[in-house]
Design an enzyme around this catalytic site. Sequence first.
Site, PDB file in Angstrom:
ATOM      1  N   LYS A  14      -0.671  10.099   0.921  1.00 10.27           N
ATOM      2  CA  LYS A  14      -0.639  11.504   1.624  1.00 10.27           C
ATOM      3  C   LYS A  14       0.680  11.281   2.521  1.00 10.27           C
ATOM      4  O   LYS A  14       0.867  10.608   3.170  1.00 10.27           O
ATOM      5  CB  LYS A  14      -1.896  11.455   2.663  1.00 10.27           C
TER       6      LYS A  14
ATOM      7  N   ASP B 284       3.973   0.560  -8.047  1.00 12.56           N
ATOM      8  CA  ASP B 284       3.561   1.405  -9.382  1.00 12.56           C
ATOM      9  C   ASP B 284       3.653   2.800  -9.120  1.00 12.56           C
ATOM     10  O   ASP B 284       3.591   3.543  -9.715  1.00 12.56           O
ATOM     11  CB  ASP B 284       2.116   0.962  -9.711  1.00 12.56           C
TER      12      ASP B 284
ATOM     13  N   ASP C 235       0.819  -1.108  -0.064  1.00 10.39           N
ATOM     14  CA  ASP C 235       0.042  -0.032   0.040  1.00 10.39           C
ATOM     15  C   ASP C 235       0.812   1.110   0.036  1.00 10.39           C
ATOM     16  O   ASP C 235       1.666   1.543   0.829  1.00 10.39           O
ATOM     17  CB  ASP C 235      -0.800  -0.198   1.337  1.00 10.39           C
TER      18      ASP C 235
END
Length: 212
Positions: free
Chosen positions: A122, A154, A118
Amino acid sequence: MARKLKYDIPGPDRRVSPDEVREKGWPALFAPDLAAPLRLAVEIGFGRGEFLLHLAESRPGLAHVGVEVSFKRVLKMARRLARTELGNVRLVEATGEEVVRDLLAEGSVQEFWINFPDPWPKKRHHRRRLVQPPLVARLADRLVPGGELHVATDHADYAEAIDEALAGEPRLENALAPERFLRDVPGRLPTAYELEWRREGRALHFWTYRRR
Ligand SMILES: C[S@@+](CC[C@H](N)C(=O)[O-])C[C@H]1O[C@@H](n2cnc3c(N)ncnc32)[C@H](O)[C@@H]1O
């Protein structure tokens, strides 16, 4: 309508708890399917599990440990594995940080795989990212000499942070040098998330570092 989760495991249940690992150790938990000394391959955040399944199918002699923090993903993977003949996989529902810190001995792991962790885009959430220098130092410590750490993302900003963390760990060397990372690894099975990012045309990053 949301589909109901099925909790029954239609065959051998390959899940092990962190407490069991602490009490019994990996060799007992892989017995009688694999004999000690084990060659461990660990995937952190296996998601839908297709990559872990592929690794385990293609290397019957390696002991594959799948780590996932999501109860639902572990359950689904346990159901999937139970329908196979594979005896060389065990699943742990826990964070990668916990497993690496507490459940893997120094110099005991042949390979780590971290695919598309993940990205926490932010800035105020960056501290939640999995791949950070303290974890990389522990991963290096747990690898056998010559053992490999594979990471993919990615996400361009996370890629810079990952690249810096890997290159900054003195016990690891870049197995892809002089390239820092690859955009594509021919012959590598794409993960579920990877397929999605490829469809969107995102640039991908793949690293392989080796324990010196
Ligand atoms: C973006 S998905 C990628 C899944 C899979 N590796 C793939 O490439 O398709 C990230 C996965 O990591 C799991 N995850 C997130 N944080 C984790 C942690 N600290 N330890 C282990 N798994 C984690 C999530 O539940 C999710 O399944």
